[in-house]
Design an enzyme around this catalytic site. Sequence first.
Site, PDB file in Angstrom:
ATOM      1  CG  HIS A 163      39.710  50.032  46.120  1.00 22.93           C
ATOM      2  ND1 HIS A 163      41.138  49.311  46.964  1.00 22.93           N
ATOM      3  CD2 HIS A 163      40.289  49.921  44.791  1.00 22.93           C
ATOM      4  CE1 HIS A 163      41.476  48.624  45.914  1.00 22.93           C
ATOM      5  NE2 HIS A 163      41.724  49.143  45.401  1.00 22.93           N
ATOM      6  CB  SER A 220      42.509  46.820  42.617  1.00 26.49           C
ATOM      7  OG  SER A 220      42.602  48.018  42.678  1.00 26.49           O
TER       8      SER A 220
END
Length: 232
Positions: free
Chosen positions: A160, A125
């Site tokens: 994501h 991330s």
Amino acid sequence: MKSQIFAIGGAALPENPDNLLLVKYFLSLTKKRKPRVCFIGAAHGDADAGRLRFYAGVSQFNCTPTHLPLFARTPRDLESFVLEHDAIYVGGGNTRSMLAVWREWSLDVYLRQAWERGVVLGGASAGSICWFEQGVTDSIAGPLTTLDCLGFLPGSNCPHYDSERLRRPTYRRMVAGGKILEGIAADDGAALHYVDGKLLRAVAGRPRAKAYRLTRSGARTVERRLPTRYLG
């Protein structure tokens, strides 16, 4: 000496560490029998949860884990602390705030030195997009935005890609409109292995996780799925 970065789309250190294929791959890149691996959790303000999840995960392997506090008592000789490790793993959270803190401590400079000396860098991330020229981030409340990052790797990055419904359409619009550089997206459970600034391969810790290359053609985005090797 190779300069390596392992950029993970997300979910590399799950709440219940029953699938650590990506962590195993990351540690293997050091080529050390017992690598010294450091966790940096500044993106979440050094929150206990991320640090404990890191220790729970990597402690299942033959390594020496440590962490770098930036919101408690930070090592006095930060440069030496960074360079003494074989691998550095960056956790997720607010990338914009993380980079601001890093720059205040000159950590961005020390991480580049480490990368150039063969220390394996990685993370998920925020710990993925930070290495690229630009990234797609939710650091600011509201719609996703672009963020200028460290520029160790060329182009942009979006994590994501499959788990947050606005990631894919937003990234595609950004690329099509020239609001972000062309780049690479990764699903949760997929990761990008870069060597000397070039993508060597995409791998996955989940069977269906994939990576994608996005380019701009006129006023539209061309999305191409990359070959992604499942590690299971």
